[in-house]
Design a protein around this motif. Structure first.
Motif, short mmCIF file in Angstrom:
data_model
loop_
_atom_site.label_atom_id
_atom_site.label_comp_id
_atom_site.label_asym_id
_atom_site.label_seq_id
_atom_site.Cartn_x
_atom_site.Cartn_y
_atom_site.Cartn_z
N UNK A 15 -38.75 -17.75 35.22
CA UNK A 15 -38.55 -18.63 36.37
C UNK A 15 -37.27 -18.28 37.11
N UNK A 16 -36.21 -18.02 36.34
CA UNK A 16 -34.92 -17.65 36.94
C UNK A 16 -35.03 -16.33 37.70
N UNK A 17 -35.73 -15.34 37.10
CA UNK A 17 -35.87 -14.04 37.75
C UNK A 17 -36.72 -14.15 39.02
N UNK A 18 -37.78 -14.94 38.97
CA UNK A 18 -38.61 -15.11 40.16
C UNK A 18 -37.80 -15.71 41.30
N UNK A 19 -36.96 -16.70 40.99
CA UNK A 19 -36.10 -17.29 42.01
C UNK A 19 -35.14 -16.24 42.57
N UNK A 20 -34.58 -15.42 41.70
CA UNK A 20 -33.62 -14.41 42.16
C UNK A 20 -34.30 -13.37 43.05
N UNK A 21 -35.49 -12.93 42.65
CA UNK A 21 -36.21 -11.92 43.43
C UNK A 21 -36.56 -12.46 44.81
N UNK A 22 -37.07 -13.69 44.84
CA UNK A 22 -37.40 -14.29 46.13
C UNK A 22 -36.15 -14.41 47.00
N UNK A 23 -35.04 -14.85 46.39
CA UNK A 23 -33.81 -15.05 47.16
C UNK A 23 -33.31 -13.73 47.75
N UNK A 24 -33.40 -12.64 47.00
CA UNK A 24 -32.99 -11.34 47.54
C UNK A 24 -33.89 -10.94 48.70
N UNK A 25 -35.18 -11.23 48.58
CA UNK A 25 -36.11 -10.90 49.65
C UNK A 25 -35.80 -11.66 50.92
N UNK A 26 -35.32 -12.90 50.79
CA UNK A 26 -35.00 -13.71 51.97
C UNK A 26 -33.90 -13.07 52.83
N UNK A 27 -33.08 -12.21 52.23
CA UNK A 27 -31.95 -11.64 52.94
C UNK A 27 -32.34 -10.46 53.82
N UNK A 28 -33.59 -10.01 53.73
CA UNK A 28 -34.02 -8.83 54.50
C UNK A 28 -34.18 -9.18 55.97
N UNK A 29 -33.69 -8.30 56.83
CA UNK A 29 -33.85 -8.49 58.27
C UNK A 29 -35.21 -7.98 58.71
N UNK A 30 -35.71 -8.56 59.79
CA UNK A 30 -37.00 -8.13 60.33
C UNK A 30 -36.82 -7.21 61.52
#
Length: 847
Positions: free
Chosen positions: A501-516
């Motif tokens: 659960x912690x890793x899934x949150x971390x992976x999603x959070x890193x993805x949120x930082x990507x620019x479009x």
């Protein structure tokens, strides 16, 4: 107390050390410990022997600020007054003014605080004190930001960060740099740069972890605000709940109250009105106990928003919101005042007072104001026009609002954020669709269906995760294997699940930082879709939800119609029962009586869905193939089981644009000369047989089974083959859909992985489980394993919206592929293969 025989110099050195430690503890997020150290310093200096007046003043002012932090505001300002009565050098006077300014912020006296910082900063520049100057710039930036002066805030924050980097060895400046990064992130949330804000928050977190662990809780509150601005209230609530659990022991009352208020906003965005009122009430009471009337008024605004959303008596809401707007303006909170004024306008519209609403909307929007307020202004103007019968203006205002949202969305590289942000335009889309339907024009309705449906499909994918994310994904796979082994052994894997659960949150959070990429979204035209439908002898059904009923737009190459359909509650209940029945009977040997009951229920629910959704449309459908553009819960309808559609080719597409783009893309080879990959995953009794029988249909086929069906081999094949058949256990993760997955020999292949592939097969079959399900966000943005393939470029995905009997599906899949090999299109091949199977909820997605 025993007499202290130390010299005044030694006592002064000890007091300075206690003062330094007190500041350090407070800035690290531990004000209780900081106050204890500062009081000890003050006791040392309160002696008959001569004391350093400057040091006494500094300890008094620092302790005064900490007492305000702890909620002891009156005593804190008494200490600050005492400090300022002492004779001081200009630099020390500047430090005291900035300390008073910070205390004034904490009690909500923003105008007085700004005056203090405007006095302090020139004094501190002349005195050459980098720590105090950096902090003064940081706190003035907060005031500018709160008042909506983002450009001035960013200028102060950049100057603060420059000082902190230049004097990094000085005690306290690493934390000041982190706070400047945090402040920059806060400002970027206001400008709409959510990925940039999240990157700044991550950078600040790295410094806080080493130099101020107690500040991670307030930082989580800011991250929660950013996620709210991106339309992800559930994810924001998760961040805030973690922070709220830490605040009681930190004794940060102001930050605690702000966290409660942000949690109220998350509840409101999620439709939890009771939760919104509860959290906002707590926050307002905490602010009032602190004497912070400014923030108490901001909390009152959230309570009013909850009252408006609940409906009921709108006149009191309008009056209260207008009065609150006036108070917020006096307090210098321009953005919040604008929100209150717009709320008053909407309440007046709902109360049938258009003149009062019009007056409230005459003011120009604040330059550089938050997107939420700009969208709210468009919505209020659209609602006002609708209330006066002006459909043209209604459509124009709603269209302008959605266009602003589209520009905002283009800045997001994360699919998670791109699909979430549609919620910010939910009311605009609903208003536009309602006005479009009222025109009676199928063409106008089509254009609005396009504007409000699955917009994330029109934005380019962002690939390539960073190294940290790749490591987290690798660990996640390993843990998934441990959990699976524990399940088979009947043992617990609680720690592994927690870490997952912690890793899934971390992976999603890193993805949120990507620019479009700021791309122009290409939409299908009404004429273009009709021409393609004519070529394919097909008819398109676009479903819409309007309050308590479904509606449909039906178009083909010759005509178009708008029709009212069945009751939304009846349809939803029948669909939930049907899915439960299909899952209950799937692959199980049940007592004959129970099986008869379940099968009878399946027939009954299928009949209800057909009657409510399809029977009214039959005169418009003729014998054409059908393209379905669903909405909401209709995304999990097994269309091929409905009597009027049984044996008829049905394709489900996210939007008309998505269907047209997929239909006009170069078609993969589907003859018996096609290169096909068949993969058999573990744990399915008939998977190897199914893969083998599929492969025999094609001379150029490869099979991955047993230990060969690995993640690496399958991922590589997904990028090389045009057609792939995956007979593997699937898991739809309702709460974290990016981690919906297929089980392979060495672990899970996740929807997250699919998004990172440079290319995917044009045609994919997922023949097991319910991996065709999706989470449907506002704007009919979909997420899930099937959706990930479509987002990444697959033209056709065959998958199931309920569990599939892995024994019965073998013959169905062989028949399906034999039809494909003869050149039959996927939707027709699936309709023919499943026509005799009353419990086979496979659906053709894409085209």
């Amino acid at each position: 107390m025993a007499p202290d025989h130390r010299s005044p110099k030694d006592i002064g050195e000890h007091a300075r050390e206690l003062h330094r430690k007190g500041i350090d503890a407070t800035n690290s997020g531990h004000p209780v410990r900081g106050a204890r150290l500062l009081r000890a310093a003050l006791r040392l200096l309160d002696r008959p022997a001569p004391a350093d007046g400057t040091l006494v003043a500094r300890v008094l002012s620092t302790l005064g600020g900490v007492e305000v932090v702890l909620g002891n505001s009156d005593h804190g300002f008494e200490l600050l007054d005492a400090a300022e009565e002492m004779p001081l050098a200009p630099g020390d006077r500047g430090a005291l003014r900035q300390q008073r300014g910070l205390a004034l912020i904490l009690v909500g006296r923003m105008t007085d605080a700004l005056a203090c910082f405007d006095e302090a900063i020139p004094l501190l520049r002349r005195s050459g004190e980098p720590v105090a100057l950096a902090r003064a710039l940081l706190n003035r930036a907060l005031l500018h930001q709160t008042a909506g002066r983002v450009r001035l805030a960013l200028a102060d924050l950049d100057a603060c960060a420059e000082i902190a980097r230049a004097h990094g060895a000085v005690d306290g400046l690493p934390r000041t740099l982190a706070k400047a990064l945090q402040g920059r992130g806060q400002a970027k949330v206001l400008t709409g740069d959510i990925p940039g804000a999240l990157r700044d928050f991550s950078a600040a977190a790295e410094v806080y972890a080493e130099h101020g662990e107690g500040m991670l809780a307030p930082l989580a509150v800011d991250k929660g605000r950013a996620l709210l601005a991106a339309g992800l209230p559930s994810e924001a609530a998760a961040e805030l709940d973690l922070a709220l659990a830490r605040f009681p022991r930190l004794r940060m009352d102001q930050e605690h109250a702000e966290a409660e208020l942000t949690r109220a906003r998350a509840a409101l965005a999620a439709g939890d009105l009771a939760g919104a009122r509860r959290w906002a009430g707590r926050a307002r009471r905490r602010f009032r106990r602190r004497g912070n009337d400014t923030w108490a008024e901001v909390a009152a605004l959230t309570l009013l928003r909850a009252d408006f959303t609940a409906g009921g008596r709108m006149k009191p809401v309008a009056v209260d919101a207008a009065e609150l707007a006036t108070r917020l303006t006096r307090l210098g909170l321009r953005n919040d005042a604008e929100t209150a004024k717009l709320l008053a306008a909407r309440a007046n519209i709902a109360h049938a007072e258009p003149d009062a609403a019009r007056a409230a909307l005459e003011d120009r929007a604040l330059p550089g104001g938050p997107l939420a307020n700009r969208l709210l202004r468009y919505l209020a103007r659209a609602e006002l026009a609708w209330s006066t019968g002006d459909r043209r203006t209604t459509l124009a205002q709603a269209r302008a609002g959605l266009k602003a949202l589209e520009a905002y969305r283009n800045g997001f590289g994360s699919l998670d954020l791109r699909t979430g942000v549609a919620s910010l335009g939910r009311d605009l889309a609903k208003t536009g669709l309602t006005a479009a339907w009222a025109t009676g024009s199928p063409e106008v309705v089509f254009r609005w269906l396009e504007r409000s449906r699955a917009q994330a499909f029109g934005i380019q994918q962002v690939h390539r995760p960073d190294g940290e994310t790749a490591d987290a994904v690798a660990e996640l796979r390993q843990l998934a294997g441990e959990i699976r082994a524990a399940e088979l052994d009947g043992t617990s894997a609680a720690e592994a699940r927690r870490r997952c659960t912690e890793l899934e949150r971390r992976i999603r959070a890193r993805g949120w930082e990507a620019e479009g990429a700021a791309l122009q979204v290409s939409r299908a035209t009404y004429r273009g879709v009709r021409e393609e439908l004519s070529k394919r002898d097909s008819v398109l059904i676009g479903f819409l939800a309007d309050k308590d009923r479904f509606r449909a737009m039906v178009i083909d190459g010759r005509r178009a119609s708008l029709l009212d359909l069945g009751d939304a509650t009846v349809v939803s209940e029948a669909l939930m029962r049907l899915q439960s029945d299909l899952n209950a009977v799937c692959g199980r040997t049940l007592p004959p009586a129970l099986e008869r009951v379940i099968r009878a229920s399946v027939r009954r629910q299928v009949g209800v869905l057909a009657q409510e959704l399809i029977t009214p449309l039959l005169p418009e459908l003729g014998d054409a193939d059908v393209v379905v553009v669903p909405t909401g819960v209709l995304s999990i309808v097994p269309w091929g089981l409905l009597g009027p559609l049984r044996g008829r080719p049905v394709t489900v597409a996210p939007s008309p644009s998505a269907w047209l783009a997929l239909s006009t893309a170069p078609a993969p080879e589907t003859s018996d000369h096609a290169a096909v990959l068949a993969v058999a995953g573990p744990g399915l009794e008939h998977a190897a047989s199914e893969a083998g029988r599929v492969a025999k249909v094609y001379p150029r086929a490869e099979v991955l089974a047993g230990n060969d069906a690995t993640i690496e081999a399958t991922s590589k094949a997904l990028a090389e083959y045009d057609s792939v058949h995956l007979a593997a256990h699937g898991h739809h993760e309702q709460e974290n859909v990016l981690f919906s997955r297929l089980d392979l020999a060495d672990g899970p292949l996740m929807a997250y992985d699919v998004q990172l592939l440079e290319s995917v097969p044009a045609h994919v079959v997922l023949s097991a489980c319910d991996i065709g399900q999706a989470v449907v966000r506002p704007g009919d943005e979909i997420l899930g394993f099937t959706a990930a393939l479509l987002y990444s470029g697959s033209r056709t995905v065959i998958s199931s919206v309920a569990r599939v009997d892995d024994g019965a599906v073998v013959q169905v899949m062989e028949s399906y592929h034999r039809a494909l090999a003869r050149g039959t299109v996927p939707a027709r091949a699936l309709a023919d293969a499943t026509c005799g199977e009353v419990l086979m909820p496979l659906v053709c997605f894409g085209r």
